[in-house]
Motif scaffolding. Structure first.
Motif, mmCIF file in Angstrom:
data_model
loop_
_atom_site.group_PDB
_atom_site.id
_atom_site.type_symbol
_atom_site.label_atom_id
_atom_site.label_comp_id
_atom_site.label_asym_id
_atom_site.label_seq_id
_atom_site.Cartn_x
_atom_site.Cartn_y
_atom_site.Cartn_z
ATOM 1 N N GLY A 50 86.971 36.258 4.544
ATOM 2 C CA GLY A 50 85.845 35.821 5.355
ATOM 3 C C GLY A 50 84.581 36.633 5.228
ATOM 4 O O GLY A 50 83.628 36.422 5.987
ATOM 5 N N PHE A 51 84.530 37.548 4.271
ATOM 6 C CA PHE A 51 83.317 38.333 4.057
ATOM 7 C C PHE A 51 82.374 37.600 3.104
ATOM 8 O O PHE A 51 82.782 36.717 2.352
ATOM 9 N N ARG A 52 81.111 37.997 3.142
ATOM 10 C CA ARG A 52 80.096 37.545 2.196
ATOM 11 C C ARG A 52 79.485 38.763 1.526
ATOM 12 O O ARG A 52 79.513 39.871 2.073
ATOM 13 N N ARG A 53 78.915 38.547 0.334
ATOM 14 C CA ARG A 53 78.281 39.655 -0.379
ATOM 15 C C ARG A 53 76.768 39.525 -0.340
ATOM 16 O O ARG A 53 76.213 38.452 -0.516
ATOM 17 N N SER A 54 76.101 40.661 -0.132
ATOM 18 C CA SER A 54 74.653 40.772 -0.270
ATOM 19 C C SER A 54 74.384 42.074 -1.002
ATOM 20 O O SER A 54 74.649 43.156 -0.459
ATOM 21 N N GLN A 55 73.893 41.968 -2.250
ATOM 22 C CA GLN A 55 73.744 43.133 -3.125
ATOM 23 C C GLN A 55 75.095 43.846 -3.233
ATOM 24 O O GLN A 55 76.094 43.189 -3.553
ATOM 25 N N ALA A 102 73.096 38.512 -14.481
ATOM 26 C CA ALA A 102 72.332 38.677 -13.245
ATOM 27 C C ALA A 102 71.103 39.551 -13.498
ATOM 28 O O ALA A 102 71.082 40.748 -13.182
ATOM 29 N N GLU A 103 70.095 38.928 -14.086
ATOM 30 C CA GLU A 103 68.840 39.622 -14.379
ATOM 31 C C GLU A 103 67.688 38.808 -13.812
ATOM 32 O O GLU A 103 67.574 37.608 -14.074
ATOM 33 N N PRO A 104 66.804 39.436 -13.031
ATOM 34 C CA PRO A 104 65.682 38.718 -12.420
ATOM 35 C C PRO A 104 64.566 38.479 -13.428
ATOM 36 O O PRO A 104 64.480 39.139 -14.465
ATOM 37 N N SER A 105 63.705 37.521 -13.106
ATOM 38 C CA SER A 105 62.539 37.246 -13.947
ATOM 39 C C SER A 105 61.366 36.877 -13.043
ATOM 40 O O SER A 105 61.548 36.481 -11.888
ATOM 41 N N ASN A 106 60.166 36.994 -13.586
ATOM 42 C CA ASN A 106 58.976 36.598 -12.826
ATOM 43 C C ASN A 106 59.001 35.112 -12.500
ATOM 44 O O ASN A 106 58.548 34.684 -11.434
ATOM 45 N N LEU A 131 60.182 43.293 -5.984
ATOM 46 C CA LEU A 131 61.186 44.346 -6.122
ATOM 47 C C LEU A 131 62.414 44.054 -5.262
ATOM 48 O O LEU A 131 63.547 44.297 -5.678
ATOM 49 N N ASP A 132 62.184 43.528 -4.059
ATOM 50 C CA ASP A 132 63.306 43.128 -3.201
ATOM 51 C C ASP A 132 64.139 42.043 -3.882
ATOM 52 O O ASP A 132 65.378 42.060 -3.830
ATOM 53 N N MET A 136 68.096 42.004 -5.056
ATOM 54 C CA MET A 136 69.040 40.967 -4.627
ATOM 55 C C MET A 136 69.853 40.439 -5.799
ATOM 56 O O MET A 136 71.047 40.166 -5.685
ATOM 57 N N VAL A 137 69.206 40.304 -6.948
ATOM 58 C CA VAL A 137 69.869 39.730 -8.115
ATOM 59 C C VAL A 137 70.720 40.752 -8.855
ATOM 60 O O VAL A 137 71.890 40.504 -9.170
#
Length: 252
Positions: A50-55, A102-106, A131-132, A136-137
């Motif tokens: 029942g847990f969730r992940r955030s970062q 899992a890599e962020p982009s503009n 940056l936030d 997250m990603v």
């Protein structure tokens, strides 16, 4: 001072804060850190509990006077889309979901910002910077992927990738028993496509193709309009005091 072995997670409890779903209620969360070489195994066990992940944090509601948040998972192998869901799939046959690390982009952040400004301007994530978003990603120690949805290009059937503008994104954990949709967002100007529904349907198909029995959707709150869409994807199971049990809509 007591020293805990690195493989044994330590759990912490947050202070009460106003509930974002039920007026007049206060929420508390129990959480732990997902780090080290056992992070993926721990994430699997906690998600099943029942847990969730955030970062790199796994959390679960631990409210003193409320049990409204219910963990939901779709039974992918038994799922059959409704007529309206089949229409959503048909309306989005021109889209391709490209799975990436899992890599962020503009480009992702621009779409994310547009989505928040249109749908969640007063939400807890409304002031997230680039940056936030990157944190997250990419701040993950588990098997996390980004699925980018774009329109098909002329060579899509050769490359397997779309070539059009980015219109939807899903941040997804790949677990031993399913896919966990951590966060998803889409172009709010394309309401007619029902992209939120489409991404869930796509994850069900991906789970089934990979031989994974579940798609985890996080928490459903009975009576919350924000969460009502989650119980449309049946059959599904809800986590209760006796473990995971099949959800019967008429019983709610």
């Amino acid at each position: 001072m007591t020293h805990h072995p690195t493989q044994s997670p330590q759990f912490f409890l947050t202070a009460p804060s106003p509930c974002p779903y039920i007026d007049g209620q206060f929420e508390r969360k129990v959480f732990t850190h997902l780090v080290g070489d056992k992070a993926s195994e721990m994430n699997d066990l906690l998600t099943q509990g029942g847990f969730r992940r955030s970062q790199n944090i796994a959390y679960r509601p631990a409210c003193e006077s409320c049990r409204a948040c219910v963990s939901v998972r779709i039974l992918a192998n038994e799922f059959e889309p409704t007529r309206s869901m089949r229409r959503v799939l048909h309306d989005n046959t021109d889209l391709i979901g490209d799975i990436r690390d899992a890599e962020p982009s503009n480009e992702q952040y621009s779409l994310f910002r547009k989505y928040l400004d249109a749908r969640h301007r007063k939400g807890g994530m409304s002031d997230m910077t680039v940056l936030d978003y990157a944190m997250m990603v990419e701040d993950t120690h588990v098997n996390t992927k980004v699925i980018e949805y774009r329109r098909r290009g002329p060579d899509s059937f050769i490359t397997g990738k779309g070539r059009g503008e980015l219109i939807a994104v899903a941040l997804t954990d790949i677990m031993a028993d399913g896919l966990s949709m951590v966060y998803s967002y889409f172009d709010p100007d394309l309401d007619e496509r029902s992209l939120g529904t489409f991404m869930i349907l796509d994850h069900i198909n991906r789970a089934r193709a990979a031989g994974l029995p579940h798609v985890y959707l996080g928490y459903w709150v009975n009576g919350s309009r924000k969460m009502s869409y989650k119980v449309r994807f049946t059959p599904q199971e809800h986590l209760g005091s006796k473990g995971w049990e099949r959800y019967v809509p008429d019983a709610v």
